[in-house]
Motif scaffolding. Structure first.
Motif, PDB file in Angstrom:
ATOM      1  N   PRO A 168      53.386  51.702  34.654  1.00 62.04           N
ATOM      2  CA  PRO A 168      53.544  50.066  34.098  1.00 62.04           C
ATOM      3  C   PRO A 168      52.361  49.686  33.397  1.00 62.04           C
ATOM      4  O   PRO A 168      51.162  49.974  34.034  1.00 62.04           O
ATOM      5  CB  PRO A 168      54.072  49.435  35.497  1.00 62.04           C
ATOM      6  N   GLU A 169      52.427  48.728  32.473  1.00 60.34           N
ATOM      7  CA  GLU A 169      51.288  48.104  31.879  1.00 60.34           C
ATOM      8  C   GLU A 169      50.937  46.851  32.689  1.00 60.34           C
ATOM      9  O   GLU A 169      51.798  46.293  33.026  1.00 60.34           O
ATOM     10  CB  GLU A 169      51.621  47.837  30.581  1.00 60.34           C
ATOM     11  N   THR A 170      49.839  46.588  32.740  1.00 58.83           N
ATOM     12  CA  THR A 170      49.180  45.492  33.646  1.00 58.83           C
ATOM     13  C   THR A 170      48.171  44.628  32.767  1.00 58.83           C
ATOM     14  O   THR A 170      47.595  45.133  31.810  1.00 58.83           O
ATOM     15  CB  THR A 170      48.838  45.779  35.042  1.00 58.83           C
ATOM     16  N   VAL A 171      47.834  43.505  33.224  1.00 56.69           N
ATOM     17  CA  VAL A 171      47.107  42.650  32.612  1.00 56.69           C
ATOM     18  C   VAL A 171      45.821  42.590  33.521  1.00 56.69           C
ATOM     19  O   VAL A 171      45.895  42.405  35.008  1.00 56.69           O
ATOM     20  CB  VAL A 171      47.312  41.247  32.598  1.00 56.69           C
ATOM     21  N   ASP A 172      44.406  42.686  33.076  1.00 59.23           N
ATOM     22  CA  ASP A 172      43.375  42.643  33.916  1.00 59.23           C
ATOM     23  C   ASP A 172      43.214  41.301  34.761  1.00 59.23           C
ATOM     24  O   ASP A 172      43.492  40.058  34.219  1.00 59.23           O
ATOM     25  CB  ASP A 172      42.104  42.679  33.077  1.00 59.23           C
ATOM     26  N   VAL A 173      42.766  41.104  35.863  1.00 57.46           N
ATOM     27  CA  VAL A 173      42.534  40.119  36.744  1.00 57.46           C
ATOM     28  C   VAL A 173      41.879  38.822  36.132  1.00 57.46           C
ATOM     29  O   VAL A 173      42.230  37.818  36.040  1.00 57.46           O
ATOM     30  CB  VAL A 173      41.952  40.564  38.477  1.00 57.46           C
ATOM     31  N   ASP A 174      40.685  39.175  35.598  1.00 62.03           N
ATOM     32  CA  ASP A 174      39.846  38.197  35.184  1.00 62.03           C
ATOM     33  C   ASP A 174      40.439  37.534  33.767  1.00 62.03           C
ATOM     34  O   ASP A 174      40.384  36.514  33.319  1.00 62.03           O
ATOM     35  CB  ASP A 174      38.526  38.969  34.449  1.00 62.03           C
ATOM     36  N   TYR A 233      53.372  35.433  38.335  1.00 64.60           N
ATOM     37  CA  TYR A 233      52.140  36.036  38.907  1.00 64.60           C
ATOM     38  C   TYR A 233      52.063  35.974  40.392  1.00 64.60           C
ATOM     39  O   TYR A 233      51.586  36.805  41.025  1.00 64.60           O
ATOM     40  CB  TYR A 233      50.871  35.754  37.971  1.00 64.60           C
ATOM     41  N   SER A 234      52.375  34.844  40.982  1.00 69.10           N
ATOM     42  CA  SER A 234      52.264  34.575  42.301  1.00 69.10           C
ATOM     43  C   SER A 234      53.320  35.314  43.126  1.00 69.10           C
ATOM     44  O   SER A 234      52.922  35.832  44.455  1.00 69.10           O
ATOM     45  CB  SER A 234      52.321  32.959  42.610  1.00 69.10           C
ATOM     46  N   ALA A 235      54.366  35.488  42.875  1.00 74.47           N
ATOM     47  CA  ALA A 235      55.649  35.907  43.477  1.00 74.47           C
ATOM     48  C   ALA A 235      56.117  37.234  43.053  1.00 74.47           C
ATOM     49  O   ALA A 235      57.082  37.776  43.628  1.00 74.47           O
ATOM     50  CB  ALA A 235      56.924  34.938  43.509  1.00 74.47           C
ATOM     51  N   LYS A 247      55.518  42.578  32.589  1.00 73.52           N
ATOM     52  CA  LYS A 247      54.085  42.909  32.581  1.00 73.52           C
ATOM     53  C   LYS A 247      53.132  41.925  33.661  1.00 73.52           C
ATOM     54  O   LYS A 247      52.401  42.464  34.542  1.00 73.52           O
ATOM     55  CB  LYS A 247      53.203  42.697  31.532  1.00 73.52           C
ATOM     56  N   LEU A 248      53.681  40.589  34.031  1.00 72.00           N
ATOM     57  CA  LEU A 248      53.371  39.760  34.988  1.00 72.00           C
ATOM     58  C   LEU A 248      53.548  40.422  36.425  1.00 72.00           C
ATOM     59  O   LEU A 248      53.004  40.425  37.329  1.00 72.00           O
ATOM     60  CB  LEU A 248      53.486  38.451  34.868  1.00 72.00           C
ATOM     61  N   ARG A 249      54.936  40.803  36.472  1.00 71.65           N
ATOM     62  CA  ARG A 249      55.534  41.207  37.580  1.00 71.65           C
ATOM     63  C   ARG A 249      54.672  42.668  38.169  1.00 71.65           C
ATOM     64  O   ARG A 249      54.291  42.889  39.259  1.00 71.65           O
ATOM     65  CB  ARG A 249      56.950  41.821  37.530  1.00 71.65           C
ATOM     66  N   HIS A 250      54.495  43.404  37.007  1.00 67.52           N
ATOM     67  CA  HIS A 250      53.642  44.813  37.292  1.00 67.52           C
ATOM     68  C   HIS A 250      52.343  44.307  37.797  1.00 67.52           C
ATOM     69  O   HIS A 250      51.776  45.004  38.636  1.00 67.52           O
ATOM     70  CB  HIS A 250      53.503  45.393  36.112  1.00 67.52           C
TER      71      HIS A 250
END
Length: 304
Positions: free
Chosen positions: A111-117, A143-145, A242-245
């Motif tokens: 799965p593709e994700t987004v960097d934390v920063d 992103y929270s849930a 992507k936010l879920r991932h």
């Protein structure tokens, strides 16, 4: 209508009324079993009970040659197996010829994700109008849930308890679960609830509503999310999954508690959640390469 199609219709009615499968799954099964029925009819096979494993293997192989993707082939085989399980239970078939049919293995896609920063930079902003306040609350909730798109748009106001910091979501297979909501998401949702009455139609129960006052659609969420990402300089394409991932990956990197992540995501099978362990290892390897004084030797040994 053929006898083959009649039995498929009876099975689909079972899925809808007894198993209460989602409309999306019902539609997929209808396509898969309908194509199988058509294929069998063309070959003079008019009784599901007389279909052999060899017949089904030939059908699946033909769909593979026609370009059907591995994931779709796997779903096709699953539909055939479930269909025959139901027929056997109803006394309509004595065996399940789909049991020994195998679909081509699907390649493992991480799965593709987004960097934390990057996510922090995108979310740590002040919304300028009511719609942006809504979009900000949605993004924080995703992103929270770690909720799915359908779960988010399906939320009613009564499903969210901000004082307790949790929400009740309706997941796949009509399974309900409670998910925790972080403080940033709680704050964003409080801001949204203050302005929501200005948009929501009378008696509308949906938590997230559109400009027209009705429940927000999935397509609108996806479009608004990408718009937000572009406006706030996110360097990658953004969509709800992507936010879920990202939620799952970042949580696993911090906790390493696969069972907890499974529960939060609403996965019935931990094997589905284990895909994130690949991402977790990739993260650890990256940290190792950057921080360990002898990490550079790995490249040398690989070349030997």
């Amino acid at each position: 209508m053929s006898a083959l199609a009649d039995r498929v219709d009876a099975f689909l009615a079972h899925l809808a009324h007894e198993r209460r499968m989602s409309a999306h799954t019902q539609s997929a099964y209808a396509r898969d079993l309908g194509s199988a029925a058509d294929w069998l009819q063309e070959r003079g096979l008019t009784d599901w009970g007389r279909v052999t494993t060899a017949d089904l293997r030939e059908f699946v192989a033909g769909r593979h040659r026609a370009g059907l993707k591995p994931a779709s082939l796997a779903r096709l085989v699953s539909a055939l197996r479930s269909f025959y399980v139901w027929q056997m239970r109803e006394g309509l078939a004595r065996r399940n010829p789909a049991t020994d049919v195998r679909a081509p293995k699907r390649p493992v896609r991480l799965p593709e994700t987004v960097d934390v920063d990057d996510l922090a930079a995108m979310l740590d902003v002040t919304p300028e109008d009511d719609l942006e306040i809504r979009d900000h609350a949605l993004l924080e909730l995703f992103y929270s849930a770690g909720v799915r798109l359908a779960e988010a748009v399906g939320l009613d106001i009564s499903d969210v308890d901000l004082a307790a910091g949790e929400a009740r979501v309706l997941g796949k297979g009509s399974r309900q679960r409670s998910v925790p909501i972080g403080s940033r998401a709680i704050a964003a949702l409080r801001n949204w609830l203050k302005v929501r009455p200005q948009l929501a139609a009378a008696n509308e129960t949906a938590l997230f509503v559109s400009q027209r006052g009705s429940r927000l659609s999935r397509s609108s969420v996806a479009a608004r999310m990408q718009r937000w990402a572009q406006q706030h300089g996110l360097p990658v394409h953004l969509h709800p999954h992507k936010l879920r991932h990202s939620f799952a990956t970042h949580l696993l990197e911090s906790s390493a508690d696969l069972r907890a992540v499974q529960e939060l995501l609403g996965h019935t099978n931990i094997g589905t959640t284990q895909i994130y362990t690949h991402l977790d290892f990739a993260h650890l390897a990256k940290v190792y390469d950057a921080a360990h004084p002898r990490a550079g030797r790995r490249a040398d040994s690989d070349e030997a």
